[in-house]
Design an enzyme around this catalytic site. Structure first.
Site, mmCIF file in Angstrom:
data_model
loop_
_atom_site.group_PDB
_atom_site.id
_atom_site.type_symbol
_atom_site.label_atom_id
_atom_site.label_comp_id
_atom_site.label_asym_id
_atom_site.label_seq_id
_atom_site.Cartn_x
_atom_site.Cartn_y
_atom_site.Cartn_z
ATOM 1 N N GLN A 1 -0.544 -2.872 9.447
ATOM 2 C CA GLN A 1 -0.310 -3.400 8.294
ATOM 3 C C GLN A 1 0.275 -4.941 9.059
ATOM 4 O O GLN A 1 0.063 -6.316 8.392
ATOM 5 C CB GLN A 1 0.730 -3.420 6.971
ATOM 6 N N HIS B 1 13.213 0.111 2.339
ATOM 7 C CA HIS B 1 13.383 -1.398 1.132
ATOM 8 C C HIS B 1 14.580 -2.260 1.438
ATOM 9 O O HIS B 1 13.847 -3.058 1.743
ATOM 10 C CB HIS B 1 12.980 -1.292 -0.332
ATOM 11 N N ARG C 1 6.305 7.768 -1.180
ATOM 12 C CA ARG C 1 5.417 8.727 -0.543
ATOM 13 C C ARG C 1 6.166 10.232 -0.542
ATOM 14 O O ARG C 1 5.394 11.275 -0.617
ATOM 15 C CB ARG C 1 4.598 8.347 0.350
#
Ligand code: AMP
Length: 282
Positions: free
Chosen positions: A153, A37, A187
């Site tokens: 995505q 991120h 995750r």
């Protein structure tokens, strides 16, 4: 860093920034931030005059029975990280703010949304496209930053931006990995030490395929055999898919060429993990 909880606050903050700054960058996330991120935030800082990050665990992209309830939520630690990176605004709405009672409009990117993760997570990309379209409308960024780690995505969002004429540039940043090759993911927190070791087989399979491509093999069937043989070294992982596809249509390709997407997904213990590589030009 200003923290906006409501859409009105976010819009007001963006309006103030827009009055004095030229290029606004948006970094959408679900939080539990890691260096993947942060790499998007840094790319945004490097090329934009102001950066808006969002943290929203989006309920509509989780199918019933998936990990929405237990998805890691660490707003305080995430705020500190974003503040240290010089993010201007964090938009962190509650689900009721994004989906008020009676919200029934969704964005459906037909076709590609049913492939790869969309095949095993029905409705997932409908939820992703809907929330990202909403964030684009709320922030109206000039550039929006996404990770190559979520290769399918990227294909869905590129198509949505094109089809719905969003006036922005979608910037895709490389996958950030742990030193041993594991793609960083929120995750990964779900994994025990042994499961984390098993999870390394995903990136290992991709590396083996990459090496065969570098050696001149182009037939997907042969490359798939190589990858599947590596994945079989860890019988306790539950393979969802290994595929070699066109990065825009997500359709299988018989022979690989530069830009093809080699993608893998598997459940490892309680975590569903994904990874991919883009075939480099030779
Ligand atoms: P998430 O919070 O998992 O929804 O991810 C938010 C954004 O960060 C998405 O655009 C992801 O593709 C991107 N991202 C997640 N993990 C990584 C990674 N290891 N490297 C680069 N980008 C990532």
């Amino acid at each position: 860093m200003l923290i906006a909880k409501t859409i009105a606050e976010a819009r007001a903050a963006v309006a103030r920034l827009r009055a004095e700054r030229h290029c606004i960058g948006l970094v959408p996330t679900m939080g539990a931030l890691h260096q993947g991120h942060i790499s998007l935030v840094r790319a945004a800082k490097a090329t934009c005059d102001a950066v808006i990050a969002t943290i929203f665990v989006n309920p509509t992209q989780f199918a019933p029975g998936e990990d929405f309830a237990k998805y890691p939520r660490r707003l305080e630690a995430d705020c500190a990280l974003l503040e240290a990176e010089g993010v201007d605004v964090l938009f962190a709405p509650d689900p009721e703010e994004m989906y008020p009672e009676g919200a029934t409009t969704f964005v459906e990117v037909a076709g590609i949304s049913d492939r790869l993760d969309g095949a095993s997570r029905p409705g997932h990309f409908r939820g992703v496209a809907t929330v990202v379209a909403k964030l684009f409308n709320i922030v109206q960024p000039d550039k929006a930053f996404f990770g190559q780690k979520d290769g399918a995505q990227v294909a869905v969002l590129r198509r949505m931006v094109r089809d719905l004429n969003f006036n922005l540039e979608l910037v895709v940043c490389p996958t950030v990995r742990e030193p041993d090759g594991l793609a960083m993911s929120s995750r990964n927190h779900y994994l025990s030490a042994e499961e984390r070791q098993s999870a390394l087989v995903l990136s290992r399979a991709l590396r083996h395929i990459e090496a065969r491509i570098a050696a001149g093999v182009i037939e997907s069937a042969r490359l798939m055999d190589v990858g599947l043989a590596v994945l079989a070294e860890e019988p306790e992982i539950r393979l969802d898919y290994l595929c070699i596809v066109d990065p825009e249509t997500l359709e299988d390709v018989a022979d690989v060429s530069a830009g093809a997407l080699v993608a893998v997904a598997a459940a490892v213990g309680p975590a569903r993990l994904i990874d991919n590589l883009l075939v480099p030009s030779r």
